[in-house]
Motif scaffolding. Sequence first.
Motif, PDB file in Angstrom:
ATOM      1  N   MET A 106     -10.259  -5.413  -8.653  1.00  0.00           N
ATOM      2  CA  MET A 106      -9.174  -5.175  -7.708  1.00  0.00           C
ATOM      3  C   MET A 106      -9.743  -4.898  -6.322  1.00  0.00           C
ATOM      4  N   ARG A 107      -9.236  -5.633  -5.325  1.00  0.00           N
ATOM      5  CA  ARG A 107      -9.687  -5.423  -3.954  1.00  0.00           C
ATOM      6  C   ARG A 107      -8.854  -4.375  -3.244  1.00  0.00           C
ATOM      7  N   ILE A 108      -7.773  -3.905  -3.865  1.00  0.00           N
ATOM      8  CA  ILE A 108      -6.898  -2.909  -3.256  1.00  0.00           C
ATOM      9  C   ILE A 108      -6.852  -1.669  -4.137  1.00  0.00           C
ATOM     10  N   THR A 109      -7.047  -0.513  -3.528  1.00  0.00           N
ATOM     11  CA  THR A 109      -6.804   0.757  -4.213  1.00  0.00           C
ATOM     12  C   THR A 109      -5.812   1.557  -3.379  1.00  0.00           C
ATOM     13  N   LEU A 110      -5.006   2.373  -4.050  1.00  0.00           N
ATOM     14  CA  LEU A 110      -4.011   3.201  -3.371  1.00  0.00           C
ATOM     15  C   LEU A 110      -4.129   4.626  -3.902  1.00  0.00           C
ATOM     16  N   ASP A 111      -4.575   5.525  -3.027  1.00  0.00           N
ATOM     17  CA  ASP A 111      -4.749   6.928  -3.384  1.00  0.00           C
ATOM     18  C   ASP A 111      -3.542   7.711  -2.873  1.00  0.00           C
ATOM     19  N   ARG A 112      -2.730   8.202  -3.799  1.00  0.00           N
ATOM     20  CA  ARG A 112      -1.528   8.954  -3.421  1.00  0.00           C
ATOM     21  C   ARG A 112      -1.875  10.440  -3.335  1.00  0.00           C
ATOM     22  N   ARG A 113      -1.930  10.957  -2.114  1.00  0.00           N
ATOM     23  CA  ARG A 113      -2.296  12.359  -1.903  1.00  0.00           C
ATOM     24  C   ARG A 113      -1.090  13.228  -1.592  1.00  0.00           C
ATOM     25  N   LEU A 114       0.098  12.612  -1.573  1.00  0.00           N
ATOM     26  CA  LEU A 114       1.314  13.364  -1.314  1.00  0.00           C
ATOM     27  C   LEU A 114       2.201  13.358  -2.558  1.00  0.00           C
ATOM     28  N   PRO A 115       2.836  14.481  -2.885  1.00  0.00           N
ATOM     29  CA  PRO A 115       3.766  14.487  -4.019  1.00  0.00           C
ATOM     30  C   PRO A 115       4.971  13.606  -3.720  1.00  0.00           C
ATOM     31  N   ALA A 116       5.644  13.176  -4.773  1.00  0.00           N
ATOM     32  CA  ALA A 116       6.772  12.256  -4.612  1.00  0.00           C
ATOM     33  C   ALA A 116       7.875  12.839  -3.740  1.00  0.00           C
ATOM     34  N   ASN A 117       8.036  14.139  -3.746  1.00  0.00           N
ATOM     35  CA  ASN A 117       9.121  14.768  -2.980  1.00  0.00           C
ATOM     36  C   ASN A 117       8.651  15.302  -1.622  1.00  0.00           C
ATOM     37  N   HIS A 118       7.481  14.870  -1.181  1.00  0.00           N
ATOM     38  CA  HIS A 118       6.921  15.405   0.062  1.00  0.00           C
ATOM     39  C   HIS A 118       7.852  15.181   1.251  1.00  0.00           C
ATOM     40  N   ALA A 165      -9.475   0.990   5.551  1.00  0.00           N
ATOM     41  CA  ALA A 165      -8.897   2.176   4.918  1.00  0.00           C
ATOM     42  C   ALA A 165      -7.708   2.683   5.735  1.00  0.00           C
ATOM     43  N   PRO A 166      -6.525   2.112   5.514  1.00  0.00           N
ATOM     44  CA  PRO A 166      -5.336   2.587   6.233  1.00  0.00           C
ATOM     45  C   PRO A 166      -4.799   3.876   5.629  1.00  0.00           C
ATOM     46  N   VAL A 167      -4.303   4.767   6.481  1.00  0.00           N
ATOM     47  CA  VAL A 167      -3.734   6.042   6.053  1.00  0.00           C
ATOM     48  C   VAL A 167      -2.326   6.141   6.625  1.00  0.00           C
ATOM     49  N   ASP A 168      -1.339   6.376   5.759  1.00  0.00           N
ATOM     50  CA  ASP A 168       0.040   6.461   6.208  1.00  0.00           C
ATOM     51  C   ASP A 168       0.824   7.302   5.198  1.00  0.00           C
ATOM     52  N   VAL A 169       1.997   7.787   5.616  1.00  0.00           N
ATOM     53  CA  VAL A 169       2.808   8.600   4.708  1.00  0.00           C
ATOM     54  C   VAL A 169       3.657   7.748   3.773  1.00  0.00           C
ATOM     55  N   ARG A 183     -12.283  -5.388   1.255  1.00  0.00           N
ATOM     56  CA  ARG A 183     -11.627  -4.447   0.357  1.00  0.00           C
ATOM     57  C   ARG A 183     -10.679  -3.562   1.165  1.00  0.00           C
ATOM     58  N   VAL A 184      -9.623  -3.105   0.509  1.00  0.00           N
ATOM     59  CA  VAL A 184      -8.668  -2.200   1.154  1.00  0.00           C
ATOM     60  C   VAL A 184      -8.532  -0.955   0.287  1.00  0.00           C
ATOM     61  N   ALA A 185      -8.826   0.205   0.887  1.00  0.00           N
ATOM     62  CA  ALA A 185      -8.643   1.495   0.208  1.00  0.00           C
ATOM     63  C   ALA A 185      -7.580   2.266   0.974  1.00  0.00           C
ATOM     64  N   ALA A 186      -6.322   2.140   0.548  1.00  0.00           N
ATOM     65  CA  ALA A 186      -5.200   2.767   1.238  1.00  0.00           C
ATOM     66  C   ALA A 186      -4.991   4.188   0.725  1.00  0.00           C
ATOM     67  N   THR A 187      -4.577   5.076   1.622  1.00  0.00           N
ATOM     68  CA  THR A 187      -4.349   6.469   1.257  1.00  0.00           C
ATOM     69  C   THR A 187      -2.981   6.914   1.751  1.00  0.00           C
ATOM     70  N   VAL A 188      -2.164   7.409   0.831  1.00  0.00           N
ATOM     71  CA  VAL A 188      -0.869   7.994   1.194  1.00  0.00           C
ATOM     72  C   VAL A 188      -1.114   9.458   1.530  1.00  0.00           C
ATOM     73  N   ALA A 189      -1.056   9.780   2.830  1.00  0.00           N
ATOM     74  CA  ALA A 189      -1.365  11.142   3.269  1.00  0.00           C
ATOM     75  C   ALA A 189      -0.736  11.386   4.631  1.00  0.00           C
ATOM     76  N   ASP A 190      -0.589  12.639   4.969  1.00  0.00           N
ATOM     77  CA  ASP A 190      -0.118  13.056   6.291  1.00  0.00           C
ATOM     78  C   ASP A 190      -1.347  13.499   7.073  1.00  0.00           C
ATOM     79  N   PHE A 191      -1.746  12.703   8.061  1.00  0.00           N
ATOM     80  CA  PHE A 191      -3.013  12.983   8.747  1.00  0.00           C
ATOM     81  C   PHE A 191      -2.985  14.298   9.515  1.00  0.00           C
ATOM     82  N   GLU A 192      -1.785  14.839   9.778  1.00  0.00           N
ATOM     83  CA  GLU A 192      -1.724  16.122  10.482  1.00  0.00           C
ATOM     84  C   GLU A 192      -2.164  17.281   9.593  1.00  0.00           C
TER      85      GLU A 192
END
Length: 326
Positions: A1-13, A110-114, A134-143
């Motif tokens: 897989m060339r894409i990974t998605l790391d979810r660092r925020l809970p579903a109800n964030h 490595a894109p980072v977005d909510v 490769r793309v390593a995406a991260t679901v996060a709030d950079f603040e």
Amino acid sequence: MRITLDRRLPANHAARALRADAEAALTQRPKTLPPKWFYDEHGSTLFDRITRLPEYYLTRAERQILNAHADETARLTGARTLVELGSGTSTKTRVLLDALTAAGTLKLYAPVDVSAATLDRAAEAVCRDYPDLRVAATVADFETDLALPEHPEHPGPRLVAFLGSTLGNLDTEARATFLGRVRAELTVEGDALLLGVDLVKDPNTLIRAYDDDQGVTAAFDKNVLRVLNRELGADFDPGAFDHKAIWNAEAERIEMRLRARVAHRVEVPALALTADFARAEDLRTEISVKFRREPLTEELARAGLTVAHWWTDPQSRFAVLLATPS
């Protein structure tokens, strides 16, 4: 897989954050709401229209600078990883992806977005158009969460891109905290920050950029009230407010405000609160700080970052700077 998605925020964030921000905004004086709540689907569509308005020079000026200096940036950094904070659809970063892949160094984006959905779509598009990346995406709030993603095969150097003058949405204290966090994460030899900022200029030019003749920015500003109505069951009447773009000369920033036309009361059932607005009372929905070279250089220095290169468009309206750890 060339894409990974790391979810660092809970579903109800998002729901929890909106409730907290709305409660704070409607119970404090002055009333102030963070600008991130503009960007539901309709708000994002409106903002895309804003970027194409003749008055809104920021996007064009930044793109002009990136087009002129992307190859130089690639040569100076030799980045193997490109991290983009607040990446959205990743369209504005294509010029950097093109330059870094042409230079033969880039291995990981490595894109980072909510928004997980936005990251999914953007990652698929990037992988389609850049078959060796490769793309390593991260679901996060950079603040609040700025751990930069790494790939074990391609740890660095990393170029962290923070574009679109988003830094200007943070006040002085929040900028210092954010820049300090960025510096703390630049731990791999050769790591660097690429920062886009809008510059101080004639106030009339600035005001027009945030209060266009077609009323698109006004619709964008009022859309946040519709978000509150939809998500919190509030009964805001967007017609009861006027959009205002005000130049705060002392703080050197544009402030977008929704000003109550008449005294009225708003019910917010999800928060079990009532908010009273006096006639001409403002709900501030955004600040957009405008920068000067020397004070911003000093801000970065206090955070442990040295400005290595400073580029502007021919009219010196906007700047893109490359900063490295001191």
